[in-house]
Design an enzyme around this catalytic site. Sequence first.
Site, short mmCIF file in Angstrom:
data_model
loop_
_atom_site.label_atom_id
_atom_site.label_comp_id
_atom_site.label_asym_id
_atom_site.label_seq_id
_atom_site.Cartn_x
_atom_site.Cartn_y
_atom_site.Cartn_z
N TYR A 47 -15.52 14.37 2.45
CA TYR A 47 -13.96 14.07 2.71
C TYR A 47 -13.87 14.08 4.24
CZ TYR A 47 -9.00 15.72 2.81
OH TYR A 47 -7.80 15.76 2.99
N ILE A 48 -13.10 12.97 4.53
CA ILE A 48 -12.79 12.62 6.02
C ILE A 48 -11.44 13.44 6.46
CG2 ILE A 48 -12.60 10.90 7.64
CD1 ILE A 48 -14.34 9.35 6.03
N ARG B 5 9.36 3.92 0.09
CA ARG B 5 9.81 3.93 -1.26
C ARG B 5 10.96 4.77 -1.75
NH1 ARG B 5 3.73 3.58 -4.08
NH2 ARG B 5 2.79 2.37 -2.68
N GLU C 49 -11.88 1.36 -1.64
CA GLU C 49 -11.84 1.08 -2.82
C GLU C 49 -11.35 -0.49 -2.50
OE1 GLU C 49 -9.12 1.98 -5.89
OE2 GLU C 49 -7.32 2.57 -4.29
N GLU D 26 -9.28 -1.37 0.85
CA GLU D 26 -8.55 -0.22 1.29
C GLU D 26 -9.79 0.48 2.35
OE1 GLU D 26 -5.21 1.07 -1.64
OE2 GLU D 26 -6.90 2.24 -1.76
N GLY E 188 -3.84 5.58 -8.64
CA GLY E 188 -2.59 6.23 -8.37
C GLY E 188 -2.51 7.77 -7.87
N ARG F 55 -5.17 -6.49 -7.40
CA ARG F 55 -3.79 -6.79 -8.00
C ARG F 55 -2.91 -6.94 -6.58
NH1 ARG F 55 -1.69 -1.58 -6.76
NH2 ARG F 55 -3.14 -0.04 -7.18
P1 ADP Z 1 -0.32 0.77 -4.16
O1 ADP Z 1 0.85 1.26 -3.77
O2 ADP Z 1 -1.61 0.77 -3.48
O3 ADP Z 1 -0.36 -0.50 -5.01
P2 ADP Z 1 -0.73 2.66 -6.25
O4 ADP Z 1 -1.85 3.66 -6.15
O5 ADP Z 1 0.59 3.43 -5.55
O6 ADP Z 1 -1.04 1.47 -5.52
O7 ADP Z 1 -0.29 2.32 -7.66
C1 ADP Z 1 0.64 1.47 -7.93
C2 ADP Z 1 1.01 1.77 -9.16
O8 ADP Z 1 0.25 1.29 -10.11
C3 ADP Z 1 1.63 3.03 -9.63
O9 ADP Z 1 2.77 2.76 -10.45
C4 ADP Z 1 0.63 3.63 -10.15
O10 ADP Z 1 0.77 4.81 -10.82
C5 ADP Z 1 -0.11 2.74 -10.72
N1 ADP Z 1 -1.81 2.84 -10.97
C6 ADP Z 1 -2.65 2.34 -9.90
N2 ADP Z 1 -3.84 2.39 -10.44
C7 ADP Z 1 -3.63 3.08 -11.62
C8 ADP Z 1 -4.58 3.48 -12.78
N3 ADP Z 1 -5.98 3.18 -12.47
N4 ADP Z 1 -4.18 3.68 -13.89
C9 ADP Z 1 -2.93 3.83 -14.00
N5 ADP Z 1 -1.80 3.62 -13.17
C10 ADP Z 1 -2.44 3.20 -12.09
P1 ADP Z 2 -6.78 5.77 -5.69
O1 ADP Z 2 -7.52 5.00 -6.56
O2 ADP Z 2 -5.97 6.80 -6.35
O3 ADP Z 2 -5.77 4.77 -4.88
P2 ADP Z 2 -8.09 5.92 -3.10
O4 ADP Z 2 -9.75 5.97 -3.40
O5 ADP Z 2 -7.60 4.99 -2.69
O6 ADP Z 2 -7.42 6.39 -4.49
O7 ADP Z 2 -7.60 7.31 -2.25
C1 ADP Z 2 -6.26 7.56 -2.53
C2 ADP Z 2 -6.06 8.57 -0.95
O8 ADP Z 2 -6.79 9.49 -1.10
C3 ADP Z 2 -6.63 7.94 0.26
O9 ADP Z 2 -5.68 7.03 0.83
C4 ADP Z 2 -6.58 9.34 1.19
O10 ADP Z 2 -5.51 9.58 1.64
C5 ADP Z 2 -7.12 9.98 0.22
N1 ADP Z 2 -8.71 10.06 0.22
C6 ADP Z 2 -9.45 9.35 -0.59
N2 ADP Z 2 -10.83 9.67 -0.56
C7 ADP Z 2 -10.96 10.40 0.61
C8 ADP Z 2 -12.00 10.73 1.42
N3 ADP Z 2 -13.29 10.49 1.12
N4 ADP Z 2 -11.67 11.65 2.48
C9 ADP Z 2 -10.28 12.03 2.85
N5 ADP Z 2 -9.22 11.42 2.08
C10 ADP Z 2 -9.50 10.58 1.10
MG MG Z 3 -6.29 3.59 -3.34
#
Ligand code: ADP
Ligand code: ADP
Ligand code: MG
Length: 447
Positions: free
Chosen positions: A202-203, A339, A289, A275, A164, A293
């Site tokens: 950090y990209i 959204r 990652e 991802e 999230g 789900r």
């Molecule tokens: P995506 O849009 O890729 O499905 P999001 O990161 O937007 O994923 O998460 C979708 C929903 O799940 C959001 O409501 C977010 O707050 C929740 N969520 C995702 N990962 C976690 C986590 N590790 N712990 C708590 N809530 C999460």
């Molecule tokens: P989450 O589990 O919260 O979804 P992610 O690892 O998928 O976290 O990262 C969420 C977002 O954060 C990515 O879509 C990107 O925009 C940014 N991000 C994460 N890691 C990096 C990175 N190494 N460099 C640049 N942006 C990043």
């Molecule tokens: Mg993610």
Amino acid sequence: MISKILIANRGEIAVRIIRAAKELGMKTVLVHSTVDKDSLATKMADKSICIGPPPALDSYLFYQNILSAAISVKADAIHPGYGFLAENPLFAEACKALRVVFIGPKSDVIRKMGDKAKAKSIMEKFGVPVVPGSNGIIDSHEKALSIVEEIGYPIIFKASAGGGGKGMRIVFNRSELENAYKFASSEAQQTFGDSSVYVEKYISGPKHIEIQILGDKYGNIVHLFERDCSIQRRHQKLLEEAPSPSIDNSTREQMGEIAVKAAKSVEYDSAGTIEFLYDIESKEFYFIEMNTRIQVEHPVSEMITGVDLIKYQIRIANGEKLDLKQENIQKNGHAIECRINAEDPLNDFSPCPGKITQLIVPGGPGIRVDSGVYPDCEIPPYYDSMVAKLIAWGSDRREAIERMKRALEEFHIDGLKTTISFHIDILKNKKFLTGLYTTDFIKDYFY
Ligand code: ADP
Ligand code: ADP
Ligand code: MG
């Protein structure tokens, strides 16, 4: 055989799952907190059961109550949706122990992939390109320093249990390092109950491109192309589209193949998403990652492939063999999802819960609305601020954009602030129209 599904979620995704279950001829039972007793999903489910007070810890995350409800109504399966219990391996195990089918992958796969640092190591071992950084978690800022010597600044600290968009901290130079480490690990502890963090390069200005996959229990795995989710605020997605306007067919094919390989390496079944961050210039992509789900943005993949992902999740959990062959999965046209959140875009997207006084929902050719609201309903302050997803399909990107703009203008939600007008501004932006926008887009063009 599954004939009754319990839905352990709320809002639009609960509605979406009820629809899929009904089309499969299955009965539905919804669990809900006291504040959700009049939700749209409760009106649609065959039965609904109150499982606790509004705070998620006492209701949607309190899985002992949810499992009791499942047993009492003799549900054969539980669909967790996204968020809440969707990626909780203990919950998946508890379901199994009680002989209730968990609609999702095996608990050990959820566990492996839920630890983001561990997941990266596993993927790297199987030859999947990953963002350079620490190999696993680090336990001090000094460890981070030695990694910086190899990869250089900027770096990002990320919570291993994160999700999230939370628990991330970017570091541009040495002076920020120690504090950033402390901040990231304490935020990780507070938000996820686990202070583990890892380091990544950090990209700067990447695209977020993810591949949807579907696997069955017999080793068959296919991908359903990519989604471009680079329009983000606070590392959270706001608008997604499929296909990505900025990757070519050979990159598309390569990413799809690698995602299938990654999923096969952990014997993945159910729907899942791999991802990646993608560098537009070098065309390189790096695994960040896996989400084990269904994702919020799954409709855009459904719209371009004609595949109902939720029905497949249920059928796969039911032990059915995947009847999709990679060569038969075609993409057709273009889809965009906006959204619609109860948030104030002019005030840093702060949540704006309240009562919807008037609701006019768009329709017409190519428009799909997945929502959990109706006129006069209340958006409670306890949960996610998303109230609806507006999806537009067009024969090409241009048509999808024009349809989306038209539908956003038709959409009226009175009584609270929403992201509707902000989406219209995004769709009119010249950079957006080129398709070459990156995850910095909102920061660069709106603030
Ligand atoms: P995506 O849009 O890729 O499905 P999001 O990161 O937007 O994923 O998460 C979708 C929903 O799940 C959001 O409501 C977010 O707050 C929740 N969520 C995702 N990962 C976690 C986590 N590790 N712990 C708590 N809530 C999460
Ligand atoms: P989450 O589990 O919260 O979804 P992610 O690892 O998928 O976290 O990262 C969420 C977002 O954060 C990515 O879509 C990107 O925009 C940014 N991000 C994460 N890691 C990096 C990175 N190494 N460099 C640049 N942006 C990043
Ligand atoms: Mg993610």
